[in-house]
Design a protein around this motif. Structure first.
Motif, PDB file in Angstrom:
ATOM      1  N   VAL A  65       0.868  -1.176   0.000  1.00  0.00           N
ATOM      2  CA  VAL A  65       0.000   0.000   0.000  1.00  0.00           C
ATOM      3  C   VAL A  65       0.906   1.228   0.000  1.00  0.00           C
ATOM      4  O   VAL A  65       1.821   1.339   0.825  1.00  0.00           O
ATOM      5  CB  VAL A  65      -0.930   0.013   1.226  1.00  0.00           C
ATOM      6  N   ILE A  66       0.662   2.135  -0.938  1.00  0.00           N
ATOM      7  CA  ILE A  66       1.472   3.342  -1.060  1.00  0.00           C
ATOM      8  C   ILE A  66       0.703   4.511  -0.456  1.00  0.00           C
ATOM      9  O   ILE A  66      -0.464   4.738  -0.783  1.00  0.00           O
ATOM     10  CB  ILE A  66       1.822   3.640  -2.535  1.00  0.00           C
ATOM     11  N   LEU A  67       1.348   5.258   0.421  1.00  0.00           N
ATOM     12  CA  LEU A  67       0.736   6.364   1.158  1.00  0.00           C
ATOM     13  C   LEU A  67       1.314   7.683   0.656  1.00  0.00           C
ATOM     14  O   LEU A  67       2.525   7.888   0.728  1.00  0.00           O
ATOM     15  CB  LEU A  67       1.038   6.219   2.654  1.00  0.00           C
ATOM     16  N   GLU A  68       0.460   8.559   0.152  1.00  0.00           N
ATOM     17  CA  GLU A  68       0.939   9.815  -0.410  1.00  0.00           C
ATOM     18  C   GLU A  68       1.017  10.922   0.631  1.00  0.00           C
ATOM     19  O   GLU A  68       0.033  11.246   1.286  1.00  0.00           O
ATOM     20  CB  GLU A  68       0.028  10.272  -1.551  1.00  0.00           C
ATOM     21  N   ASN A  69       2.207  11.508   0.761  1.00  0.00           N
ATOM     22  CA  ASN A  69       2.344  12.699   1.596  1.00  0.00           C
ATOM     23  C   ASN A  69       1.855  13.914   0.821  1.00  0.00           C
ATOM     24  O   ASN A  69       2.097  14.034  -0.380  1.00  0.00           O
ATOM     25  CB  ASN A  69       3.812  12.909   2.004  1.00  0.00           C
ATOM     26  N   THR A  70       1.143  14.779   1.509  1.00  0.00           N
ATOM     27  CA  THR A  70       0.598  16.006   0.915  1.00  0.00           C
ATOM     28  C   THR A  70       0.889  17.165   1.873  1.00  0.00           C
ATOM     29  O   THR A  70       1.330  16.942   3.007  1.00  0.00           O
ATOM     30  CB  THR A  70      -0.922  15.890   0.717  1.00  0.00           C
ATOM     31  N   PRO A  71       0.620  18.395   1.457  1.00  0.00           N
ATOM     32  CA  PRO A  71       0.802  19.514   2.395  1.00  0.00           C
ATOM     33  C   PRO A  71      -0.064  19.388   3.646  1.00  0.00           C
ATOM     34  O   PRO A  71       0.259  19.960   4.689  1.00  0.00           O
ATOM     35  CB  PRO A  71       0.389  20.734   1.562  1.00  0.00           C
ATOM     36  N   GLU A  72      -1.152  18.628   3.563  1.00  0.00           N
ATOM     37  CA  GLU A  72      -2.060  18.470   4.711  1.00  0.00           C
ATOM     38  C   GLU A  72      -1.753  17.241   5.564  1.00  0.00           C
ATOM     39  O   GLU A  72      -2.079  17.205   6.745  1.00  0.00           O
ATOM     40  CB  GLU A  72      -3.516  18.354   4.231  1.00  0.00           C
ATOM     41  N   ILE A  73      -1.141  16.207   4.963  1.00  0.00           N
ATOM     42  CA  ILE A  73      -0.950  14.923   5.652  1.00  0.00           C
ATOM     43  C   ILE A  73       0.485  14.436   5.487  1.00  0.00           C
ATOM     44  O   ILE A  73       1.036  14.445   4.380  1.00  0.00           O
ATOM     45  CB  ILE A  73      -1.913  13.852   5.092  1.00  0.00           C
ATOM     46  N   HIS A  74       1.081  14.003   6.595  1.00  0.00           N
ATOM     47  CA  HIS A  74       2.395  13.369   6.562  1.00  0.00           C
ATOM     48  C   HIS A  74       2.246  11.945   7.084  1.00  0.00           C
ATOM     49  O   HIS A  74       1.743  11.733   8.181  1.00  0.00           O
ATOM     50  CB  HIS A  74       3.422  14.129   7.416  1.00  0.00           C
ATOM     51  N   ASN A  75       2.668  10.976   6.291  1.00  0.00           N
ATOM     52  CA  ASN A  75       2.571   9.565   6.664  1.00  0.00           C
ATOM     53  C   ASN A  75       3.925   9.030   7.112  1.00  0.00           C
ATOM     54  O   ASN A  75       4.966   9.447   6.615  1.00  0.00           O
ATOM     55  CB  ASN A  75       2.092   8.742   5.460  1.00  0.00           C
ATOM     56  N   VAL A  76       3.879   8.078   8.026  1.00  0.00           N
ATOM     57  CA  VAL A  76       5.095   7.409   8.491  1.00  0.00           C
ATOM     58  C   VAL A  76       4.746   5.951   8.760  1.00  0.00           C
ATOM     59  O   VAL A  76       3.616   5.636   9.152  1.00  0.00           O
ATOM     60  CB  VAL A  76       5.676   8.110   9.740  1.00  0.00           C
ATOM     61  N   ILE A  77       5.704   5.060   8.503  1.00  0.00           N
ATOM     62  CA  ILE A  77       5.431   3.630   8.689  1.00  0.00           C
ATOM     63  C   ILE A  77       6.254   3.044   9.830  1.00  0.00           C
ATOM     64  O   ILE A  77       7.324   3.539  10.174  1.00  0.00           O
ATOM     65  CB  ILE A  77       5.667   2.821   7.391  1.00  0.00           C
ATOM     66  N   VAL A  78       5.712   1.965  10.375  1.00  0.00           N
ATOM     67  CA  VAL A  78       6.343   1.252  11.473  1.00  0.00           C
ATOM     68  C   VAL A  78       5.811  -0.172  11.450  1.00  0.00           C
ATOM     69  O   VAL A  78       4.831  -0.467  10.765  1.00  0.00           O
ATOM     70  CB  VAL A  78       5.998   1.939  12.830  1.00  0.00           C
ATOM     71  N   CYS A  79       6.458  -1.052  12.176  1.00  0.00           N
ATOM     72  CA  CYS A  79       5.891  -2.373  12.456  1.00  0.00           C
ATOM     73  C   CYS A  79       6.036  -2.578  13.950  1.00  0.00           C
ATOM     74  O   CYS A  79       7.130  -2.835  14.450  1.00  0.00           O
ATOM     75  CB  CYS A  79       6.619  -3.478  11.683  1.00  0.00           C
ATOM     76  N   THR A  80       4.949  -2.405  14.675  1.00  0.00           N
ATOM     77  CA  THR A  80       5.019  -2.411  16.136  1.00  0.00           C
ATOM     78  C   THR A  80       5.257  -3.800  16.723  1.00  0.00           C
ATOM     79  O   THR A  80       5.850  -3.929  17.785  1.00  0.00           O
ATOM     80  CB  THR A  80       3.732  -1.833  16.755  1.00  0.00           C
ATOM     81  N   LEU A  81       4.799  -4.846  16.039  1.00  0.00           N
ATOM     82  CA  LEU A  81       4.892  -6.187  16.612  1.00  0.00           C
ATOM     83  C   LEU A  81       6.187  -6.906  16.255  1.00  0.00           C
ATOM     84  O   LEU A  81       6.636  -7.784  16.985  1.00  0.00           O
ATOM     85  CB  LEU A  81       3.701  -7.037  16.174  1.00  0.00           C
ATOM     86  N   CYS A  82       6.778  -6.571  15.114  1.00  0.00           N
ATOM     87  CA  CYS A  82       8.021  -7.247  14.723  1.00  0.00           C
ATOM     88  C   CYS A  82       8.857  -6.256  13.930  1.00  0.00           C
ATOM     89  O   CYS A  82       9.187  -5.209  14.430  1.00  0.00           O
ATOM     90  CB  CYS A  82       7.723  -8.526  13.940  1.00  0.00           C
ATOM     91  N   SER A  83       9.208  -6.600  12.715  1.00  0.00           N
ATOM     92  CA  SER A  83       9.961  -5.643  11.892  1.00  0.00           C
ATOM     93  C   SER A  83       9.605  -5.824  10.422  1.00  0.00           C
ATOM     94  O   SER A  83      10.468  -5.807   9.561  1.00  0.00           O
ATOM     95  CB  SER A  83      11.462  -5.807  12.117  1.00  0.00           C
ATOM     96  N   CYS A  84       8.306  -6.022  10.142  1.00  0.00           N
ATOM     97  CA  CYS A  84       7.869  -6.133   8.750  1.00  0.00           C
ATOM     98  C   CYS A  84       8.258  -4.858   8.014  1.00  0.00           C
ATOM     99  O   CYS A  84       8.014  -3.757   8.504  1.00  0.00           O
ATOM    100  CB  CYS A  84       6.354  -6.341   8.683  1.00  0.00           C
ATOM    101  N   TYR A  85       8.827  -5.022   6.856  1.00  0.00           N
ATOM    102  CA  TYR A  85       9.450  -3.901   6.159  1.00  0.00           C
ATOM    103  C   TYR A  85       9.395  -4.187   4.665  1.00  0.00           C
ATOM    104  O   TYR A  85       9.613  -5.324   4.241  1.00  0.00           O
ATOM    105  CB  TYR A  85      10.899  -3.813   6.641  1.00  0.00           C
ATOM    106  N   PRO A  86       9.123  -3.181   3.842  1.00  0.00           N
ATOM    107  CA  PRO A  86       9.031  -3.412   2.397  1.00  0.00           C
ATOM    108  C   PRO A  86      10.415  -3.506   1.753  1.00  0.00           C
ATOM    109  O   PRO A  86      10.818  -2.672   0.956  1.00  0.00           O
ATOM    110  CB  PRO A  86       8.251  -2.192   1.907  1.00  0.00           C
ATOM    111  N   TRP A  87      11.170  -4.543   2.108  1.00  0.00           N
ATOM    112  CA  TRP A  87      12.569  -4.618   1.678  1.00  0.00           C
ATOM    113  C   TRP A  87      12.719  -4.791   0.175  1.00  0.00           C
ATOM    114  O   TRP A  87      13.762  -4.462  -0.376  1.00  0.00           O
ATOM    115  CB  TRP A  87      13.311  -5.715   2.440  1.00  0.00           C
ATOM    116  N   THR A  88      11.682  -5.258  -0.511  1.00  0.00           N
ATOM    117  CA  THR A  88      11.796  -5.394  -1.963  1.00  0.00           C
ATOM    118  C   THR A  88      11.933  -4.037  -2.643  1.00  0.00           C
ATOM    119  O   THR A  88      12.484  -3.948  -3.744  1.00  0.00           O
ATOM    120  CB  THR A  88      10.585  -6.138  -2.557  1.00  0.00           C
TER     121      THR A  88
END
Length: 202
Positions: A90-113
């Motif tokens: 899922v791709i999250l678009e940053n805009t002047p109104e919204i800033h997105n940030v990602i995390v994996c709280t339970l482990c370390s899932c990460y879009p390494w590809t």
């Protein structure tokens, strides 16, 4: 919060991997320099550069950007990128109104590809817990001050869904090629803990 929290002991998995690597080097099966080169490729060349290319294409091609935001998994396949475990992107678009940030709280899932190997701080307990509770404070520690009137949204990755941030395009890059644009995209800007490099002033 330090980007590299040296007070956190290595995980059991990290210790096992290091033990296997040491044994392979001692038995002459692996060149220690080769291991470092492979890590460098995934950390700095292959992974983040793939994501940077995707961002640059979205900045340059409005139709591709629409497809990327509507169905990240399918749009990434267009450029030859797919999750090996079949997880959705899922791709999250940053805009002047919204800033997105990602995390994996339970482990370390990460879009390494698309982003390569995760940074040490991404897997650390302080980042994983604090970014959800006090995102503005944590982002400020990364040197990223978010205006009070801009909403901060935190997205928690898991085994089924991985997120990537589409950062805002830097000003002054309207006529730039995709290759030139990609050079401005940082790994942290695709996590949401940073922004792309600014276009040089003329």
């Amino acid at each position: 919060m330090s980007h590299d929290d040296h007070t956190v002991p290595p995980s059991t998995l990290a210790l096992r991997i290091k033990a296997i690597e040491t044994l392979m080097v001692e038995k002459g099966k692996v060149d220690p320099g080769a291991v470092s080169e492979i890590v460098d490729i995934f950390q700095n060349k292959l992974g983040p550069r793939i994501g940077a290319g995707v961002v640059a294409r979205a900045w340059s091609d409005p139709a591709y950007k629409t497809r990327l935001l509507e169905n990240g998994t399918e749009a990434l396949k267009e450029v030859g990128v797919g999750g090996l475990q079949g997880e959705a992107m899922v791709i999250l678009e940053n805009t002047p109104e919204i800033h997105n940030v990602i995390v994996c709280t339970l482990c370390s899932c990460y879009p390494w590809t698309v982003l390569g190997l995760p940074p040490t701080w991404y897997k650390s307990a302080p980042y994983r817990s604090r970014i959800v509770i006090e995102p503005r404070s944590v982002l400020a520690e990364f040197g990223l001050k978010i205006a009070d009137d801009r909403e901060v949204r935190v997205y928690d990755s898991n085994a089924e869904i991985r997120y990537m941030v589409l950062p805002e395009r830097p000003a002054g890059t309207e006529d730039w090629s995709e290759e030139k644009l990609a050079a401005l995209v940082t790994r942290d800007s695709m996590i949401g803990t940073g922004v792309p490099l600014a276009a040089p002033a003329i």
